[in-house]
Scaffold this motif. Structure first.
Motif, PDB file in Angstrom:
ATOM      1  N   ALA A   1      -7.806   3.125   0.528  1.00  0.00           N
ATOM      2  CA  ALA A   1      -7.414   3.963   1.657  1.00  0.00           C
ATOM      3  C   ALA A   1      -6.270   4.886   1.250  1.00  0.00           C
ATOM      4  CB  ALA A   1      -6.988   3.095   2.839  1.00  0.00           C
ATOM      5  N   PRO A   2      -6.380   6.191   1.527  1.00  0.00           N
ATOM      6  CA  PRO A   2      -5.282   7.109   1.214  1.00  0.00           C
ATOM      7  C   PRO A   2      -3.993   6.710   1.937  1.00  0.00           C
ATOM      8  CG  PRO A   2      -7.273   8.320   1.823  1.00  0.00           C
ATOM      9  CD  PRO A   2      -7.526   6.882   2.148  1.00  0.00           C
ATOM     10  N   GLY A   3      -2.879   6.775   1.226  1.00  0.00           N
ATOM     11  CA  GLY A   3      -1.583   6.500   1.837  1.00  0.00           C
ATOM     12  C   GLY A   3      -1.251   5.035   1.986  1.00  0.00           C
ATOM     13  N   MET A   4      -2.065   4.159   1.437  1.00  0.00           N
ATOM     14  CA  MET A   4      -1.820   2.711   1.546  1.00  0.00           C
ATOM     15  C   MET A   4      -0.863   2.271   0.439  1.00  0.00           C
ATOM     16  SD  MET A   4      -2.662  -0.160   3.185  1.00  0.00           S
ATOM     17  CE  MET A   4      -4.263   0.031   3.957  1.00  0.00           C
ATOM     18  N   ASP A   5       0.354   1.843   0.810  1.00  0.00           N
ATOM     19  CA  ASP A   5       1.287   1.359  -0.219  1.00  0.00           C
ATOM     20  C   ASP A   5       1.009  -0.108  -0.517  1.00  0.00           C
ATOM     21  OD1 ASP A   5       2.957  -0.416   1.541  1.00  0.00           O
ATOM     22  OD2 ASP A   5       3.456   1.484   2.502  1.00  0.00           O
ATOM     23  N   ASP A   6       1.583  -0.603  -1.577  1.00  0.00           N
ATOM     24  CA  ASP A   6       1.296  -1.962  -2.039  1.00  0.00           C
ATOM     25  C   ASP A   6       1.664  -3.021  -1.003  1.00  0.00           C
ATOM     26  OD1 ASP A   6       0.349  -0.962  -4.392  1.00  0.00           O
ATOM     27  OD2 ASP A   6       2.198  -1.307  -5.528  1.00  0.00           O
ATOM     28  N   SER A   7       2.791  -2.827  -0.320  1.00  0.00           N
ATOM     29  CA  SER A   7       3.234  -3.820   0.660  1.00  0.00           C
ATOM     30  C   SER A   7       2.285  -3.890   1.856  1.00  0.00           C
ATOM     31  CB  SER A   7       4.644  -3.465   1.136  1.00  0.00           C
ATOM     32  OG  SER A   7       5.052  -4.336   2.174  1.00  0.00           O
ATOM     33  N   THR A   8       1.884  -2.722   2.359  1.00  0.00           N
ATOM     34  CA  THR A   8       0.958  -2.708   3.494  1.00  0.00           C
ATOM     35  C   THR A   8      -0.396  -3.260   3.087  1.00  0.00           C
ATOM     36  OG1 THR A   8       2.103  -0.771   4.387  1.00  0.00           O
ATOM     37  CG2 THR A   8      -0.094  -1.236   5.257  1.00  0.00           C
ATOM     38  N   ARG A   9      -0.842  -2.908   1.872  1.00  0.00           N
ATOM     39  CA  ARG A   9      -2.125  -3.442   1.381  1.00  0.00           C
ATOM     40  C   ARG A   9      -2.079  -4.962   1.306  1.00  0.00           C
ATOM     41  NH1 ARG A   9      -2.889  -0.431  -2.968  1.00  0.00           N
ATOM     42  NH2 ARG A   9      -4.418   0.867  -1.863  1.00  0.00           N
ATOM     43  N   GLU A  10      -0.994  -5.504   0.759  1.00  0.00           N
ATOM     44  CA  GLU A  10      -0.875  -6.960   0.647  1.00  0.00           C
ATOM     45  C   GLU A  10      -0.928  -7.605   2.025  1.00  0.00           C
ATOM     46  OE1 GLU A  10       2.262 -10.304  -1.122  1.00  0.00           O
ATOM     47  OE2 GLU A  10       2.566  -8.163  -1.515  1.00  0.00           O
ATOM     48  N   ASN A  11      -0.289  -6.987   3.008  1.00  0.00           N
ATOM     49  CA  ASN A  11      -0.239  -7.538   4.363  1.00  0.00           C
ATOM     50  C   ASN A  11      -1.607  -7.534   5.017  1.00  0.00           C
ATOM     51  OD1 ASN A  11       0.101  -7.206   7.437  1.00  0.00           O
ATOM     52  ND2 ASN A  11       2.133  -7.912   6.795  1.00  0.00           N
ATOM     53  N   ILE A  12      -2.297  -6.403   4.973  1.00  0.00           N
ATOM     54  CA  ILE A  12      -3.584  -6.289   5.668  1.00  0.00           C
ATOM     55  C   ILE A  12      -4.658  -7.131   4.982  1.00  0.00           C
ATOM     56  CG2 ILE A  12      -4.305  -4.186   4.451  1.00  0.00           C
ATOM     57  CD1 ILE A  12      -5.677  -3.253   6.936  1.00  0.00           C
ATOM     58  N   CYS A  13      -4.615  -7.175   3.649  1.00  0.00           N
ATOM     59  CA  CYS A  13      -5.619  -7.977   2.938  1.00  0.00           C
ATOM     60  C   CYS A  13      -5.391  -9.474   3.159  1.00  0.00           C
ATOM     61  CB  CYS A  13      -5.600  -7.637   1.445  1.00  0.00           C
ATOM     62  SG  CYS A  13      -6.240  -5.977   1.061  1.00  0.00           S
ATOM     63  N   ALA A  14      -4.121  -9.885   3.229  1.00  0.00           N
ATOM     64  CA  ALA A  14      -3.823 -11.291   3.514  1.00  0.00           C
ATOM     65  C   ALA A  14      -4.299 -11.663   4.915  1.00  0.00           C
ATOM     66  CB  ALA A  14      -2.328 -11.553   3.365  1.00  0.00           C
ATOM     67  N   ALA A  15      -4.130 -10.738   5.878  1.00  0.00           N
ATOM     68  CA  ALA A  15      -4.610 -10.995   7.240  1.00  0.00           C
ATOM     69  C   ALA A  15      -6.125 -11.125   7.260  1.00  0.00           C
ATOM     70  CB  ALA A  15      -4.157  -9.869   8.170  1.00  0.00           C
ATOM     71  N   ALA A  16      -6.807 -10.310   6.461  1.00  0.00           N
ATOM     72  CA  ALA A  16      -8.273 -10.374   6.393  1.00  0.00           C
ATOM     73  C   ALA A  16      -8.733 -11.713   5.835  1.00  0.00           C
ATOM     74  CB  ALA A  16      -8.798  -9.225   5.537  1.00  0.00           C
ATOM     75  N   VAL A  17      -8.052 -12.205   4.815  1.00  0.00           N
ATOM     76  CA  VAL A  17      -8.411 -13.500   4.240  1.00  0.00           C
ATOM     77  C   VAL A  17      -8.187 -14.610   5.269  1.00  0.00           C
ATOM     78  CG1 VAL A  17      -7.766 -15.216   2.490  1.00  0.00           C
ATOM     79  CG2 VAL A  17      -8.064 -12.815   1.847  1.00  0.00           C
ATOM     80  N   ARG A  18      -7.074 -14.556   6.010  1.00  0.00           N
ATOM     81  CA  ARG A  18      -6.828 -15.554   7.058  1.00  0.00           C
ATOM     82  C   ARG A  18      -7.928 -15.518   8.117  1.00  0.00           C
ATOM     83  NH1 ARG A  18      -1.596 -13.514   6.966  1.00  0.00           N
ATOM     84  NH2 ARG A  18      -1.789 -12.656   9.090  1.00  0.00           N
ATOM     85  N   ALA A  19      -8.353 -14.325   8.467  1.00  0.00           N
ATOM     86  CA  ALA A  19      -9.418 -14.181   9.460  1.00  0.00           C
ATOM     87  C   ALA A  19     -10.700 -14.848   8.988  1.00  0.00           C
ATOM     88  CB  ALA A  19      -9.662 -12.707   9.752  1.00  0.00           C
ATOM     89  N   ALA A  20     -11.059 -14.636   7.705  1.00  0.00           N
ATOM     90  CA  ALA A  20     -12.268 -15.249   7.164  1.00  0.00           C
ATOM     91  C   ALA A  20     -12.131 -16.766   7.076  1.00  0.00           C
ATOM     92  CB  ALA A  20     -12.571 -14.653   5.789  1.00  0.00           C
ATOM     93  N   GLN A  21     -10.964 -17.230   6.668  1.00  0.00           N
ATOM     94  CA  GLN A  21     -10.744 -18.668   6.569  1.00  0.00           C
ATOM     95  C   GLN A  21     -10.811 -19.350   7.936  1.00  0.00           C
ATOM     96  OE1 GLN A  21      -6.945 -18.425   4.590  1.00  0.00           O
ATOM     97  NE2 GLN A  21      -7.830 -18.914   2.571  1.00  0.00           N
ATOM     98  N   ALA A  22     -10.430 -18.625   8.985  1.00  0.00           N
ATOM     99  CA  ALA A  22     -10.419 -19.202  10.341  1.00  0.00           C
ATOM    100  C   ALA A  22     -11.805 -19.575  10.821  1.00  0.00           C
ATOM    101  CB  ALA A  22      -9.778 -18.215  11.316  1.00  0.00           C
ATOM    102  N   VAL A  23     -12.843 -18.989  10.209  1.00  0.00           N
ATOM    103  CA  VAL A  23     -14.223 -19.315  10.615  1.00  0.00           C
ATOM    104  C   VAL A  23     -15.016 -19.911   9.450  1.00  0.00           C
ATOM    105  CG1 VAL A  23     -14.327 -17.629  12.481  1.00  0.00           C
ATOM    106  CG2 VAL A  23     -14.949 -16.920  10.160  1.00  0.00           C
ATOM    107  N   ASN A  24     -14.289 -20.426   8.430  1.00  0.00           N
ATOM    108  CA  ASN A  24     -14.937 -21.063   7.269  1.00  0.00           C
ATOM    109  C   ASN A  24     -16.015 -20.158   6.676  1.00  0.00           C
ATOM    110  OD1 ASN A  24     -13.434 -23.538   7.646  1.00  0.00           O
ATOM    111  ND2 ASN A  24     -14.808 -23.974   9.375  1.00  0.00           N
ATOM    112  N   TYR A  25     -15.629 -18.941   6.382  1.00  0.00           N
ATOM    113  CA  TYR A  25     -16.604 -17.910   6.044  1.00  0.00           C
ATOM    114  C   TYR A  25     -17.180 -18.084   4.639  1.00  0.00           C
ATOM    115  CZ  TYR A  25     -18.957 -13.496   6.455  1.00  0.00           C
ATOM    116  OH  TYR A  25     -19.938 -12.536   6.549  1.00  0.00           O
TER     117      TYR A  25
END
Length: 615
Positions: A244-268
């Motif tokens: 994504a344009p304009g995505m810095d490393d800190s924001t990327r780490e945050n959003i990707c970690a949230a995505a992994v938590r979301a998948a783990q919440a439903v045993n994906y």
């Protein structure tokens, strides 16, 4: 590892899956409807089974026939692709109960994320930020309207079981709410068999950011970084890119970690996408990005993720479905370069993006991009399915290199006589706001006519065409290079034009009849010698409302004898999974009405005739 696979889908995604399966030594089985008897995916598979009539609800959406086809051919597993039955938990369970391998997430995971209201509640519990809105069980119009009033306009009405831009309406003012709710529910019921909705706050400077996640049967979940899918028309994605344009490393780490938590919440397990909405009014910031929904399947735009990670996501799906662990750990995944994808649709931007159907007499997308398609020259674009005919994908060391490559590939796209949005895509890619990544989901609607391609070829292109006719050369497709001299009258798709001819013209592939195909800026025209033929014919009588394409009438808003005003909706037509409202061209009365809900109509069929009210 699996040894045989049935693909419960059609078009480009079926061809895409077949390609990877074949490379892995897996036998493939295609299924097809009447309309797809000669389709590309049918010929590419090792075996094919007919499953019913052309309408999807009588073929590709009939799970029992698909499972029977798998049993009949000895297929070991079923891959649903995307769309159709890919997120249908009952079908996934039926596949498993039939003793077959389901190439997708567990049915419970699909159910957990398939209903947007329940999914949001689960995400809140998992600590994933969600957009403000109403997720309640009370679906009365009064309660929904009051919740929208409380949230504050603009709001978004979304089908609980929706996806792909279907069953979604933006409401800017309270007086619009009831009409938008009715339209949204009707489309949701037609597309998903469920007319329940939720209400969300509409973000005024939104970016659509999504994260590719992947889980295996051993409890591992990884992300493969983000994609930006902000360029949308009517809530359907048009151009996607990664990262994504304009995505810095800190924001990327945050959003990707949230995505992994979301998948783990439903045993994906398998490939999935966590979609977020970002308020980009002050750039991309971690505290202004919210969960929207999860797509429990492979996404249309998965190639851009493959291009920047070097991963074949379909191969990963097949390996995970076979019980293997994920091929790579999180620390083994990295971003390499930039990728952009454009969705090439069979539609006419000059006519409000109405779908274009029929035979593809000419179809050539060149060799300078990754092309994912399920059609070929000489094939048919059917009115029964989605109008996307190809995905065009390019990679570059950086965003500008990928953008320039994609624009160049689309500029030379030859699609005829079917109309396409190639010229529109070129203009979007070359727009200064896209070049500088100053984007949000309202970009296309905001720019409007500035993105529409020219109605006729340039003077330079017409001069080149004139040179062919004057020099009595073989009639062929061409590019540009001639100098002006003799005036030549011609027809560009039946419209009178003129060119000045001298010098040689660059040859190409001949076409039938007295004409050449001219491709410029992604647009293709047939140029023919001018011949006086009297009346052009084909025009509708004054006040006649004709069906612009084959489709099904889903609503008739007027009755014979009614008085109507200019712009008033008369009939709603459904074609290629989209609703199209036909309106009155002027004030008048309904003199004739030849349409009723549920009726199938052909292109050019007169549905309503309006008589002008004399002053």
């Amino acid at each position: 590892m699996l040894t045989s696979l049935l693909i419960a889908n059609r078009g480009e995604i079926a061809c895409r899956i077949i390609r990877t399966a074949r490379a892995m030594g897996i036998r493939t089985v295609a299924v097809y409807s009447d309309a797809d008897a000669n389709a590309l995916h049918v010929r590419q598979a090792d075996e094919a089974v007919h499953i019913g009539p052309s309408p999807a609800r009588e073929s590709y959406l009939v799970g029992e026939r698909i499972i029977a086809a798998a049993k009949e051919t000895g297929a070991e597993a079923i891959h649903p692709g995307y769309g159709f039955l890919s997120e249908n938990a009952d079908f996934a369970q039926a596949v498993i109960d039939a003793g077959l391998v389901w190439v997708g997430p567990n049915p419970d995971s699909i159910r957990a994320m398939g209903l947007k209201d329940a999914a949001k509640a689960r995400m809140i519990a998992a600590g994933v930020p969600v957009t403000p809105g109403y997720l309640g069980d009370d679906q009365s119009p009064e309660r929904l309207r009051s919740e929208a009033d409380a949230i504050g306009y603009p709001v978004l009405i979304k089908a609980v079981a929706g996806g792909g831009g279907k069953g979604m309406r933006r409401v800017d003012a309270a007086q619009q709410f009831d009409d938008m709710l009715q339209s949204c529910r009707r489309e949701a019921a037609s597309s998903f068999g469920d007319d329940r909705v939720l209400i969300e706050k509409y973000i005024l400077s939104p970016r659509h950011i999504e994260v590719q996640v992947f889980g295996d049967k051993h409890g591992q979940v990884v992300h493969l970084f983000e994609r930006d899918c902000s360029l949308q028309r009517r809530h359907q994605k048009v151009i996607e890119e990664a990262p994504a344009p304009g995505m810095d490393d800190s924001t990327r780490e945050n959003i990707c970690a949230a995505a992994v938590r979301a998948a783990q919440a439903v045993n994906y397990v398998g490939a999935g996408t966590i979609e977020f909405i970002a308020d980009a009014s002050d750039g991309l910031r971690a505290d202004r990005i919210w969960f929207m929904e999860m797509n429990t399947r492979l996404q249309v735009e998965h190639p851009v993720t493959e291009e920047i990670t070097g991963v074949d996501l379909v191969e990963w799906q097949l390996r995970v479905a076979s019980g293997e662990p994920l091929p790579k750990r999180q620390d083994e995944l990295a971003i390499d370069g930039w990728a952009i994808e454009a969705r090439l649709y069979a539609e006419d931007p000059a006519k409000g993006f109405l779908p274009s159907v029929g035979r593809l007499d000419a179809f050539d997308l060149g060799d300078d991009a990754r092309i994912e398609t399920g059609v070929e020259q000489g094939g048919e674009v059917s009115p029964f399915y989605d109008p996307m005919i190809a995905k065009v994908v390019t990679w570059g060391e950086d965003r500008e290199e990928a953008r320039e490559a994609l624009a160049a590939a689309l500029e030379g796209a030859v699609v005829w006589p079917i109309r396409s949005n190639a010229g529109f895509l070129v203009r979007a890619l070359d727009h200064p706001a896209f070049v500088t990544a100053d984007l949000d989901t309202g970009f296309i609607a905001r720019e409007g006519d500035a993105l529409l391609p020219e109605a006729l070829p340039s003077a330079e292109a017409l001069n080149e065409a004139a040179a062919l006719f004057v020099q009595d050369q073989p009639l062929a497709g061409f590019r540009l290079n001639a100098a002006p001299c003799t005036r030549v009258r011609m027809l560009a798709d039946g419209v009178p034009v003129e060119g000045e001819a001298s010098g040689a013209a660059d040859g190409g592939e001949p076409v039938d009849g007295d004409g050449v195909l001219l491709t410029e800026g992604g647009q293709t025209w047939r140029i023919a010698p001018y011949r006086a033929t009297g009346s052009a014919g084909g025009a509708a009588a004054d006040g006649a409302i004709l069906s612009p394409m084959p489709g099904r009438v889903i609503a008739v808003e007027v009755a014979a004898g009614d008085t109507v005003t200019k712009g008033q909706k008369l009939v709603t037509l459904e074609a290629m999974k989209m609703e199209h409202g036909l309106t009155a061209p002027f004030d008048g009365t309904v003199a004739e009405l030849d349409a009723e809900a549920g009726q199938q109509v052909g292109e050019g069929r007169m549905l309503v005739r309006i008589e002008r009210i004399e002053a």
